[in-house]
Structure formats: structure tokens, C-alpha cells
Design an enzyme around this catalytic site. Structure first.
Site, short mmCIF file in Angstrom:
data_model
loop_
_atom_site.label_atom_id
_atom_site.label_comp_id
_atom_site.label_asym_id
_atom_site.label_seq_id
_atom_site.Cartn_x
_atom_site.Cartn_y
_atom_site.Cartn_z
N GLU A 42 0.82 -1.22 0.00
CA GLU A 42 0.00 0.00 0.00
C GLU A 42 0.85 1.26 0.00
OE1 GLU A 42 -2.90 -0.46 3.13
OE2 GLU A 42 -3.92 -2.05 2.01
N CYS A 51 -2.06 -4.85 -5.44
CA CYS A 51 -2.62 -6.06 -4.83
C CYS A 51 -1.61 -7.22 -4.86
CB CYS A 51 -3.86 -6.50 -5.59
SG CYS A 51 -5.26 -5.40 -5.43
N GLU A 53 -2.01 -10.29 -5.85
CA GLU A 53 -2.02 -11.09 -7.08
C GLU A 53 -1.11 -10.47 -8.13
OE1 GLU A 53 -4.50 -9.93 -5.34
OE2 GLU A 53 -6.23 -11.29 -5.30
N CYS A 86 -9.80 -8.66 -6.93
CA CYS A 86 -10.50 -7.45 -7.39
C CYS A 86 -10.54 -7.44 -8.92
CB CYS A 86 -9.81 -6.20 -6.85
SG CYS A 86 -8.28 -5.78 -7.72
N CYS A 89 -7.18 -6.95 -10.76
CA CYS A 89 -6.34 -8.16 -10.77
C CYS A 89 -6.89 -9.19 -11.75
CB CYS A 89 -6.25 -8.76 -9.37
SG CYS A 89 -5.16 -7.80 -8.29
N1 THU Z 1 -6.23 -6.46 -2.16
C1 THU Z 1 -5.44 -7.43 -2.71
O1 THU Z 1 -4.22 -7.49 -2.45
N2 THU Z 1 -6.02 -8.33 -3.53
C2 THU Z 1 -7.34 -8.34 -3.85
O2 THU Z 1 -7.75 -9.11 -4.70
C3 THU Z 1 -8.26 -7.44 -3.15
C4 THU Z 1 -7.64 -6.32 -2.43
C5 THU Z 1 -5.61 -5.48 -1.28
C6 THU Z 1 -5.54 -4.08 -1.84
C7 THU Z 1 -5.43 -3.28 -0.57
O3 THU Z 1 -4.08 -3.25 -0.17
C8 THU Z 1 -6.22 -4.09 0.46
O4 THU Z 1 -6.33 -5.39 -0.08
C9 THU Z 1 -7.60 -3.55 0.76
O5 THU Z 1 -8.33 -3.33 -0.39
#
Ligand code: THU
Length: 130
Positions: A42, A51, A53, A86, A89
Site C-alpha cells: 500500500e 494487490c 495477485e 479485485c 487483478c
Molecule cells: N487487495 C489485494 O491485495 N487483492 C485483492 O484481490 C483485493 C484487495 C488489497 C488491496 C489493498 O491493499 C487491500 O487489499 C484492501 O483493499
């Protein structure tokens, strides 16, 4: 698949999720037997966060692997409920992983839901559409 999940789980503490406190880790199995992991990273400018993935896939490609080297992916969090990738991804997975690769969504309790990559993004956009 359990070994892949264990590698993802072991990577969870590496998550840089200081804003959401939502740790995500992904592990990719490669045909040569290697496993590459990624976590969510982040940023104070939230939209620039990456993310798990995509971190895992970009790491694999950065090490010289491409789509045809990838067998499957496991994704996990610290939550007891199912968490799936998400939309951003899913778009990247569609292009960088084989469409028939299995994606295993694993809860903190160890419950597994397996879907084919192609089923994550019905009617998806890809390079053939250009
Ligand atoms: N996040 C992921 O790493 N993968 C996903 O498929 C959904 C969301 C992360 C993004 C962010 O750092 C946190 O989860 C909250 O959205």
C-alpha cells in the site's frame, strides 16, 4: 495445493497494508517447480497500492517467467470468509496467466474454493480485441 497455500500464508506477514490492515498474499506455482509469492503493497496515495495477485505476477515476469510457465495460483488472507481477486487483478490475471489455470481462494481456516482463471472475468477484454 496445500504447499502452495502454505507459501502464501507464510508471506502474509510481508504485506504492507498499513492503511487497510487487510493482508493479502498470493503464491504462483511454476512448471519448473518454483513458487513465487507476492503481497499487497500500500501507499499513502491509496490508488497507487498494488494487490498481492499483481505483485506475485509482476515478480514472476520480472524473474523471466511468462504465461506458459504458470500452473496455478493460491490467494489467502487472514479472514475466515472467502476473498476473491479485485477487478483490476482479474484483468491482469486474464492476460498474464493461462486461462485454464486454477486459482485457489483459501480462507484463514483453510477452506478452499477453486475457480478457473477464465471464469473470474466473463466477457473480459483482452489483446484479441485490439
Ligand atoms: N487487495 C489485494 O491485495 N487483492 C485483492 O484481490 C483485493 C484487495 C488489497 C488491496 C489493498 O491493499 C487491500 O487489499 C484492501 O483493499
Amino acid at each position: 495445493m496445500n504447499d502452495l497455500y502454505q507459501r502464501a500464508k507464510a508471506a502474509l506477514p510481508l504485506s504492507q497494508s498499513q492503511y487497510s490492515n487487510f493482508k493479502v498474499a498470493a503464491a504462483i506455482r511454476l512448471k519448473d517447480g518454483n513458487i513465487i509469492t507476492g503481497v499487497n503493497i500500500e501507499n499513502a496515495s491509496f490508488g497507487l497500492s498494488n494487490c498481492a495477485e499483481r505483485s506475485a505476477l509482476f515478480s514472476a515476469y520480472s524473474q523471466g517467467y511468462t504465461k506458459d510457465d504458470i500452473v496455478e495460483m493460491a490467494i489467502t488472507t487472514e479472514k475466515d470468509h472467502l476473498v476473491s481477486p479485485c477487478g483490476a487483478c482479474r484483468q491482469v490475471m486474464r492476460e498474464l496467466m493461462p486461462l485454464d489455470a486454477n486459482v485457489h481462494l483459501v480462507t484463514a481456516k483453510g477452506d478452499v474454493t477453486t475457480v478457473a482463471n477464465e471464469d473470474l472475468l466473463p466477457y473480459g477484454f483482452d489483446a484479441k480485441d485490439l
